[in-house]
Write an enzyme that holds these catalytic residues in place. Structure first.
Site, PDB file in Angstrom:
ATOM      1  CD1 TRP A 158      45.321  21.166  35.485  1.00  0.00           C
ATOM      2  CD2 TRP A 158      45.321  22.706  37.121  1.00  0.00           C
ATOM      3  NE1 TRP A 158      45.081  20.519  36.677  1.00  0.00           N
ATOM      4  CE2 TRP A 158      45.069  21.431  37.693  1.00  0.00           C
ATOM      5  CE3 TRP A 158      45.361  23.809  37.954  1.00  0.00           C
ATOM      6  CZ2 TRP A 158      44.876  21.241  39.048  1.00  0.00           C
ATOM      7  CZ3 TRP A 158      45.165  23.629  39.311  1.00  0.00           C
ATOM      8  CH2 TRP A 158      44.932  22.348  39.848  1.00  0.00           C
ATOM      9  CG  HIS A 175      40.681  20.018  36.617  1.00  0.00           C
ATOM     10  ND1 HIS A 175      41.242  20.308  37.838  1.00  0.00           N
ATOM     11  CD2 HIS A 175      39.937  21.114  36.297  1.00  0.00           C
ATOM     12  CE1 HIS A 175      40.881  21.507  38.233  1.00  0.00           C
ATOM     13  NE2 HIS A 175      40.099  22.015  37.330  1.00  0.00           N
ATOM     14  NE  ARG A 201      45.458  19.032  32.924  1.00  0.00           N
ATOM     15  CZ  ARG A 201      45.709  18.375  34.034  1.00  0.00           C
ATOM     16  NH1 ARG A 201      46.951  18.065  34.342  1.00  0.00           N
ATOM     17  NH2 ARG A 201      44.725  18.021  34.844  1.00  0.00           N
ATOM     18  CD  GLN A 215      41.460  14.875  35.130  1.00  0.00           C
ATOM     19  OE1 GLN A 215      40.497  15.535  35.527  1.00  0.00           O
ATOM     20  NE2 GLN A 215      42.706  15.158  35.476  1.00  0.00           N
ATOM     21  CB  VAL A 258      41.525  18.224  48.186  1.00  0.00           C
ATOM     22  CG1 VAL A 258      40.401  17.713  47.293  1.00  0.00           C
ATOM     23  CG2 VAL A 258      42.843  18.225  47.453  1.00  0.00           C
ATOM     24  CB  ALA A 312      36.992  15.442  45.275  1.00  0.00           C
TER      25      ALA A 312
HETATM   26  N1  PHE Z   1      41.746  17.744  39.185  1.00  0.00           N
HETATM   27  C1  PHE Z   1      43.039  17.275  39.633  1.00  0.00           C
HETATM   28  C2  PHE Z   1      43.983  17.229  38.438  1.00  0.00           C
HETATM   29  O1  PHE Z   1      43.527  17.205  37.324  1.00  0.00           O
HETATM   30  C3  PHE Z   1      42.943  15.888  40.264  1.00  0.00           C
HETATM   31  C4  PHE Z   1      42.165  15.909  41.556  1.00  0.00           C
HETATM   32  C5  PHE Z   1      40.794  15.700  41.520  1.00  0.00           C
HETATM   33  C6  PHE Z   1      42.806  16.115  42.747  1.00  0.00           C
HETATM   34  C7  PHE Z   1      40.075  15.705  42.703  1.00  0.00           C
HETATM   35  C8  PHE Z   1      42.107  16.137  43.918  1.00  0.00           C
HETATM   36  C9  PHE Z   1      40.759  15.913  43.905  1.00  0.00           C
HETATM   37  O2  PHE Z   1      45.183  17.257  38.585  1.00  0.00           O
END
Ligand code: PHE
Length: 349
Positions: A158, A175, A201, A215, A258, A312
């Site tokens: 990121w 995010h 970003r 998002q 995750v 998630a």
């Molecule tokens: N937060 C991650 C992204 O911005 C996306 C994501 C959210 C992946 C939740 C897994 C679970 O790239």
């Protein structure tokens, strides 16, 4: 020339001129010239002293009679002209109540706002509550609690805007995932929330990258939640958004928060999965990342990972619009071009 003759010529001229005065200003000028302190009739009255004494009374009377006549004529003329003037101004100011009104420029909600509302509605039917979180975050929530410690190379994924401050490391959230931790800190399972909002970003902009975008995060935590629940929810989302025929695809991907992690895609509604320009000949459109909440994330907010599991996901809101409405360039959404935005205009409710 007798006194009476000169009075008669003044009278004749005065009345003729007054008769042609077409507006108040001309009439007032006339009054000044004949009846004013330096007017002709006044001058005549002043000159009476030069007459022989026996002629003066008769001449004075005649002159006064004329003065009264002219004053009365002036008053009548002035009244008539004032009335005409008022009529004219009223006519000028008149409003034609039969004219059609001017259409007021009424705005509409932004397409991103519309999409967020639509997504919230879809998820509400599946039991998810919509919550909002801060756009200015601490690295603690944006990274640490998501199992991305400061020495972890995944932080580089990121490209972060870091705020220049001596205090805790402050960032513009990269995010909506920090709201996973914030939500779990505040409530006990069962948890089912979606979190729409802006993310930032530090990107080189192009047709599919913006430095600011939206998002929609999803989080469900409870006893016995499995990957099947995640797949079912995202499949239902794809069908609601893109039509009942849609299929979804999950492939392995890595996100530190995750395990397992996936990216998920929906088969292209334009070509039905055969491959076209919109899906870049792949037949699939990427919707976002997802996975089962990492036990370390659960532990970090004080949940027992032996008892609770969860899933998630994170969707790109602009991306959903691009896929569904065929928008070719993400920069259009924040570009403020009304010709683009008007295509999404809807009646306000
Ligand atoms: N937060 C991650 C992204 O911005 C996306 C994501 C959210 C992946 C939740 C897994 C679970 O790239």
């Amino acid at each position: 020339m007798t006194v009476q003759t000169s009075l008669d010529t003044i009278r004749e001229r005065a009345l003729a001129e007054l008769g042609t005065a077409a507006d108040l200003a001309t009439a007032r000028d006339w009054e000044r010239r004949f009846l004013g302190a330096k007017g002709e009739l006044t001058a005549f009255l002043r000159g009476l002293g030069a007459l022989p004494a026996e002629e003066r009374p008769a001449a004075g009377r005649a002159a006064n009679t004329l003065k009264q006549e002219l004053s009365a004529a002036y008053a009548a003329r002035e009244t008539a002209l004032a009335a005409a003037d008022l009529d004219r101004r009223l006519a000028e100011d008149a409003v034609d109540v039969t004219l059609p009104g001017r259409q007021p420029a009424v705005g509409s909600t932004h397409p991103v706002t519309q999409m967020i509302a639509e997504l919230s509605d879809i998820f509400a039917l599946m039991g998810f509550q919509t919550v909002f979180g801060p756009e200015v975050e601490t690295a603690h929530y944006n990274f640490d609690l998501l199992n991305i410690p400061s020495d972890h190379p995944a932080r580089d994924v990121w490209d972060t805007f870091v705020l220049d401050t001596d205090e805790a490391e402050i960032v513009l959230r990269t995010h909506t995932s920090p709201m996973q931790a914030r939500t779990m800190e505040q409530r006990q399972p069962p948890v089912r929330v979606v979190v729409p909002g802006r993310c930032y970003r530090y990107e080189a902009q192009d047709a599919s990258h913006e430095w600011m975008f939206h998002q929609l995060e999803g989080l469900a935590v409870d006893e016995r939640i499995t990957m099947a629940d995640l797949k079912g929810v995202l499949r239902e989302l794809a069908r609601q958004l893109f039509g009942p025929e849609r299929r979804v695809r999950f492939r392995c991907d890595f996100f530190p928060f995750v395990e397992p992690g996936v990216d998920f895609a929906v088969d292209c509604a334009i070509c039905g999965g055969k491959g076209c320009r919109v899906c870049k000949q792949t037949g699939w459109l990427e919707m976002g990342g997802a996975g089962m909440v990492h036990p370390k994330v659960l532990q970090g907010v004080g949940y027992d990972p032996e008892r609770y599991t969860g899933f998630a996901f994170g969707l790109g809101v602009e991306r959903m619009l691009m896929m569904r409405d065929g928008v070719g360039d993400v920069r259009a959404f924040a570009g403020n071009d009304l010709r683009f935005l008007r295509q999404f205009a809807r009646a306000q409710v």
